[in-house]
Scaffold this motif. Structure first.
Motif, PDB file in Angstrom:
ATOM      1  N   VAL A  35       0.876  -1.163   0.000  1.00 37.56           N
ATOM      2  CA  VAL A  35       0.000   0.000   0.000  1.00 37.56           C
ATOM      3  C   VAL A  35       0.916   1.215   0.000  1.00 37.56           C
ATOM      4  O   VAL A  35       1.823   1.313   0.829  1.00 37.56           O
ATOM      5  N   VAL A  36       0.700   2.124  -0.953  1.00 41.75           N
ATOM      6  CA  VAL A  36       1.479   3.353  -1.003  1.00 41.75           C
ATOM      7  C   VAL A  36       0.488   4.510  -0.920  1.00 41.75           C
ATOM      8  O   VAL A  36      -0.396   4.650  -1.764  1.00 41.75           O
ATOM      9  N   LEU A  37       0.636   5.309   0.120  1.00 36.76           N
ATOM     10  CA  LEU A  37      -0.228   6.469   0.345  1.00 36.76           C
ATOM     11  C   LEU A  37       0.630   7.716   0.202  1.00 36.76           C
ATOM     12  O   LEU A  37       1.590   7.906   0.949  1.00 36.76           O
ATOM     13  N   MET A  47       4.019   7.367   2.193  1.00 40.28           N
ATOM     14  CA  MET A  47       4.098   6.273   3.151  1.00 40.28           C
ATOM     15  C   MET A  47       3.914   4.960   2.387  1.00 40.28           C
ATOM     16  O   MET A  47       2.900   4.770   1.714  1.00 40.28           O
ATOM     17  N   HIS A  48       4.915   4.085   2.486  1.00 41.18           N
ATOM     18  CA  HIS A  48       4.892   2.803   1.785  1.00 41.18           C
ATOM     19  C   HIS A  48       4.812   1.696   2.838  1.00 41.18           C
ATOM     20  O   HIS A  48       5.652   1.646   3.730  1.00 41.18           O
ATOM     21  N   PHE A  49       3.800   0.847   2.710  1.00 50.20           N
ATOM     22  CA  PHE A  49       3.562  -0.231   3.669  1.00 50.20           C
ATOM     23  C   PHE A  49       3.719  -1.579   2.967  1.00 50.20           C
ATOM     24  O   PHE A  49       3.007  -1.862   2.005  1.00 50.20           O
ATOM     25  N   SER A  50       4.657  -2.384   3.433  1.00 49.68           N
ATOM     26  CA  SER A  50       4.873  -3.751   2.945  1.00 49.68           C
ATOM     27  C   SER A  50       5.292  -4.591   4.145  1.00 49.68           C
ATOM     28  O   SER A  50       6.306  -4.279   4.772  1.00 49.68           O
ATOM     29  N   PRO A  51       4.556  -5.656   4.466  1.00 49.87           N
ATOM     30  CA  PRO A  51       4.931  -6.480   5.619  1.00 49.87           C
ATOM     31  C   PRO A  51       6.362  -7.017   5.485  1.00 49.87           C
ATOM     32  O   PRO A  51       6.767  -7.486   4.425  1.00 49.87           O
TER      33      PRO A  51
END
Length: 109
Positions: A35-37, A47-51
């Motif tokens: 997810v990139v916001l 904000m880049h979200f990667s587990p």
């Protein structure tokens, strides 16, 4: 290709529940593991979200940019005909020190 949404989203922090949300221009990119916001406006931020992956960004403040890392601990995305739901859990670290444990819920209709 992953969906990309550009819109002004009403946002607020849970600590500010007594304050009405304000619209913030954002772009949201989604795929199964990311997810990139991207927030635009007076204080832009990506904000880049990667587990399992630590992503570095700069947090803009009136006194300058501060390095910030985002460590995603949970990303769950569900999709049906009418909506996409995203649940995120992540930690924020500044200069290697923990700053905050956070959650974010996103609903796209």
């Amino acid at each position: 290709p992953p969906p990309t949404l550009q819109h002004s989203f009403p946002t607020r922090r849970s600590s500010d529940l007594d304050v009405p949300p304000i619209a913030v221009p954002c772009m949201l990119k989604l795929d199964a593991n990311n997810v990139v916001l991207t927030k635009k406006g007076d204080i832009p931020m990506k904000m880049h979200f990667s587990p399992g992956i630590s992503h570095n960004t700069l947090y803009q403040t009136p006194i300058g940019a501060l390095p910030l890392s985002i460590d995603t601990t949970h990303l769950e995305m569900t999709e049906n005909d009418n909506e996409i739901r995203v649940e995120l859990s992540y930690s924020l670290n500044m200069n290697g020190s923990p700053v905050s444990e956070c959650t974010m819920s996103i609903l796209v209709q």
